[in-house]
Design a protein around this motif. Structure first.
Motif, PDB file in Angstrom:
ATOM      1  N   SER A 264      25.214  37.451  25.127  1.00  0.00           N
ATOM      2  CA  SER A 264      26.259  37.743  24.149  1.00  0.00           C
ATOM      3  C   SER A 264      25.658  37.798  22.753  1.00  0.00           C
ATOM      4  N   PHE A 265      26.104  38.763  21.956  1.00  0.00           N
ATOM      5  CA  PHE A 265      25.611  38.861  20.583  1.00  0.00           C
ATOM      6  C   PHE A 265      26.100  37.700  19.715  1.00  0.00           C
ATOM      7  N   LEU A 266      27.043  36.898  20.245  1.00  0.00           N
ATOM      8  CA  LEU A 266      27.539  35.735  19.499  1.00  0.00           C
ATOM      9  C   LEU A 266      26.933  34.418  19.993  1.00  0.00           C
ATOM     10  N   LYS A 267      25.917  34.467  20.821  1.00  0.00           N
ATOM     11  CA  LYS A 267      25.413  33.258  21.484  1.00  0.00           C
ATOM     12  C   LYS A 267      24.897  32.197  20.512  1.00  0.00           C
ATOM     13  N   GLY A 377      37.389  54.643  28.016  1.00  0.00           N
ATOM     14  CA  GLY A 377      36.059  54.112  28.266  1.00  0.00           C
ATOM     15  C   GLY A 377      35.952  52.640  27.935  1.00  0.00           C
ATOM     16  N   GLN A 378      34.855  52.051  28.358  1.00  0.00           N
ATOM     17  CA  GLN A 378      34.604  50.620  28.151  1.00  0.00           C
ATOM     18  C   GLN A 378      33.399  50.417  27.248  1.00  0.00           C
ATOM     19  N   GLY A 379      33.237  51.280  26.242  1.00  0.00           N
ATOM     20  CA  GLY A 379      31.994  51.352  25.497  1.00  0.00           C
ATOM     21  C   GLY A 379      31.722  50.253  24.502  1.00  0.00           C
ATOM     22  N   ALA A 380      31.650  49.018  24.958  1.00  0.00           N
ATOM     23  CA  ALA A 380      31.239  47.913  24.095  1.00  0.00           C
ATOM     24  C   ALA A 380      30.102  47.172  24.785  1.00  0.00           C
ATOM     25  N   ASN A 381      28.953  47.113  24.131  1.00  0.00           N
ATOM     26  CA  ASN A 381      27.799  46.392  24.659  1.00  0.00           C
ATOM     27  C   ASN A 381      27.837  44.982  24.079  1.00  0.00           C
ATOM     28  N   LEU A 382      28.201  44.001  24.907  1.00  0.00           N
ATOM     29  CA  LEU A 382      28.379  42.643  24.401  1.00  0.00           C
ATOM     30  C   LEU A 382      27.055  41.923  24.179  1.00  0.00           C
ATOM     31  N   ILE A 383      25.949  42.524  24.580  1.00  0.00           N
ATOM     32  CA  ILE A 383      24.641  41.933  24.291  1.00  0.00           C
ATOM     33  C   ILE A 383      24.224  42.261  22.858  1.00  0.00           C
ATOM     34  N   THR A 384      24.458  43.499  22.444  1.00  0.00           N
ATOM     35  CA  THR A 384      24.063  43.935  21.097  1.00  0.00           C
ATOM     36  C   THR A 384      25.237  44.023  20.130  1.00  0.00           C
ATOM     37  N   GLY A 385      26.457  44.134  20.668  1.00  0.00           N
ATOM     38  CA  GLY A 385      27.631  44.340  19.832  1.00  0.00           C
ATOM     39  C   GLY A 385      27.924  45.797  19.548  1.00  0.00           C
ATOM     40  N   ASP A 386      27.074  46.706  20.017  1.00  0.00           N
ATOM     41  CA  ASP A 386      27.307  48.131  19.763  1.00  0.00           C
ATOM     42  C   ASP A 386      28.604  48.579  20.432  1.00  0.00           C
ATOM     43  N   LEU A 414      30.394  45.520  16.779  1.00  0.00           N
ATOM     44  CA  LEU A 414      31.452  44.514  16.797  1.00  0.00           C
ATOM     45  C   LEU A 414      31.240  43.423  15.753  1.00  0.00           C
ATOM     46  N   ASP A 415      30.004  43.066  15.483  1.00  0.00           N
ATOM     47  CA  ASP A 415      29.738  42.037  14.479  1.00  0.00           C
ATOM     48  C   ASP A 415      30.302  42.464  13.127  1.00  0.00           C
ATOM     49  N   THR A 416      30.001  43.689  12.725  1.00  0.00           N
ATOM     50  CA  THR A 416      30.513  44.222  11.459  1.00  0.00           C
ATOM     51  C   THR A 416      32.013  44.461  11.527  1.00  0.00           C
ATOM     52  N   MET A 417      32.485  44.970  12.658  1.00  0.00           N
ATOM     53  CA  MET A 417      33.912  45.250  12.823  1.00  0.00           C
ATOM     54  C   MET A 417      34.743  43.978  12.712  1.00  0.00           C
TER      55      MET A 417
END
Length: 448
Positions: A264-267, A377-386, A414-417
């Motif tokens: 997770s990008f929030l780890k 679509g499911q276009g969210a990469n939770l590892i990078t946040g893209d 997602l981090d910026t969003m």
């Protein structure tokens, strides 16, 4: 005839005892029975009336630090004996899992609050038919609607029981009432489709069926003659029916299993600012009549309200017992489970608290922007946040909704969003996860 709760729990406990006698050090059993009725209406005529009933159960046994799960829909004594035999045999040969295990007895829920999760009234077929008829008729009466995919009214009731060798034995019963309608507007290749729906625990809380239909029809007509726009970086407004997707991405990023895996990008962001200090996001399993309310989780722990995000700061992961043990923390009592898999962390009634401005005020200063009503679509990469998803909705010009648009892609991180989210004051509880209208500035919109 369905067994009483006491008789059911006694029978489940007998299976647990048999599993221990067969060599299991610990065991639990999840039992689920359900009944559902659905009535559909299309083009002014009843189309289908379906009723389904079913039973399923899953036995989990632990032999040392090895666990196995076997599920079945056969509840006969012979089938349950075979279930025990197979589960124990499997548990003896699977790899060890040092983090698996049942809750300690002192962790278990004792006092069970009433979350009002079951409507005692089962609607008749006549009532369901009237709901479906009224929704579809109202949708087809909207000028510009040319065809109908139909309307559907449904009801269901489920009873779930959990019994375990640690002494936990509880039953919960919940109900659901729903209405939906989907119609088409326009002609030929210019046709557009849209919908509306509602789902509640108690039938008396359902909105008017005709209102559901009217909204479906109006939504479809508003989408006619969409334009394609040029790519730009603009503010984006998420309608409430898609705004909840932002919280869904957050829930995935703070899931204890993902944190334990480091995926997770929030780890590394616990106790740090993730949103602006105006944002609070709540997980409330005890909300009366909530679509995902439950007084105890899938491992028998007492649930409680918690702020995942408080004044913008990340305060907790969403954990079951296994992920909590991996992280050296205590479970947040967010275990969810089915009959064929072990417990895993999941949110309950997740929502973002409303802001202080109206949706109109949220849009008022936008010279050019996008109002999103649909995502693909499911276009969210939770590892990078893209983040990248297909979108449709309406173009905003000078603070007003101008015209429908389609065939778009929106992108960001997602981090910026998360840091840019501004909520409106129009929160309503329609889904398991809810958010008001949201504004996120600086999104990339790719068009023609």
């Amino acid at each position: 005839m369905s067994q009483s709760d006491a008789d059911l729990l006694e029978r489940l406990n007998n299976v647990i005892i048999k599993a221990q006698t067969a060599g299991a050090n610990a065991a639990d059993l999840l039992y689920a029975e359900g009944t559902s009725v659905t009535m559909s209406y299309r083009l002014g005529k009843p189309e289908n009336l379906d009723r389904a009933e079913g039973i399923d159960l899953g036995l989990r046994v632990l032999v040392g630090k090895r666990q196995a799960i076997v599920s079945s829909s056969d509840c006969s004594d012979a089938a349950l004996d075979e279930l025990v035999e197979r589960a124990v045999a499997m548990a003896r040969v699977v790899p060890e899992d040092q983090f698996c295990g049942l809750a300690d007895s002192e962790q278990l829920a004792n006092d069970i609050p009433d979350v009002d999760e079951c409507d005692p009234v089962e609607p008749s077929a006549t009532v369901l038919e009237a709901r479906a008829h009224d929704a579809e008729a109202a949708a087809r009466d909207v000028p510009g609607v040319t065809n109908s995919e139909g309307a559907e009214a449904g009801w269901s009731r489920s009873r779930v029981a959990i019994a375990a060798s640690n002494g936990f034995a509880k039953v919960r019963v919940r109900s659901s009432h729903s209405i939906s309608a989907a119609v088409l507007a326009g002609e030929g290749t210019g046709m557009e489709r849209d919908y509306d729906w509602a789902s509640v625990v108690h039938g008396e809380d359902l909105p008017d069926s005709a209102e559901i239909g009217r909204k479906a029809g109006e939504n479809a007509v508003k989408r006619l003659n969409p334009k394609k726009i040029s790519s730009a970086q603009v503010p984006v407004i998420y309608d409430p029916r898609v705004a909840q997707s932002i919280l869904t991405h957050l829930a995935g990023a703070v899931n204890g299993a993902a944190i334990a895996r480091g995926t997770s990008f929030l780890k590394d962001r616990m106790d740090t600012s993730v949103f602006s200090d105006a944002i609070t996001i709540v997980d409330d399993p005890l909300r009366p009549r909530g679509l995902r309310s439950k007084a105890f989780d899938g491992e028998g722990l007492a649930t409680s309200r918690k702020n995942l995000i408080e004044d913008g700061t990340l305060t907790t992961w969403i954990m079951d017992l296994r992920s909590a043990r991996q992280l050296g923390l205590k479970s947040t009592a967010n275990a969810a489970r089915g009959t064929s898999s072990p417990p895993s962390p999941a949110t309950t009634n997740l929502y973002m608290e409303p802001g202080s401005v109206s949706p109109a005020e949220l849009i008022a200063d936008i010279k050019s922007g996008l109002y999103i009503t649909g995502l693909m679509g499911q276009g969210a990469n939770l590892i990078t946040g893209d983040y990248s998803r297909g979108a449709e909705g309406f173009w905003i010009e000078n603070g007003e909704i101008a015209y429908p648009v389609s065939e778009l892609t929106i992108a960001g991180n997602l981090d910026t969003m998360f840091r840019s989210v501004i909520p409106a004051n129009d929160l309503t509880f329609r889904f398991g996860t809810n958010a008001p209208t949201l504004r996120i500035d600086g999104m990339t919109v790719a068009g023609k």
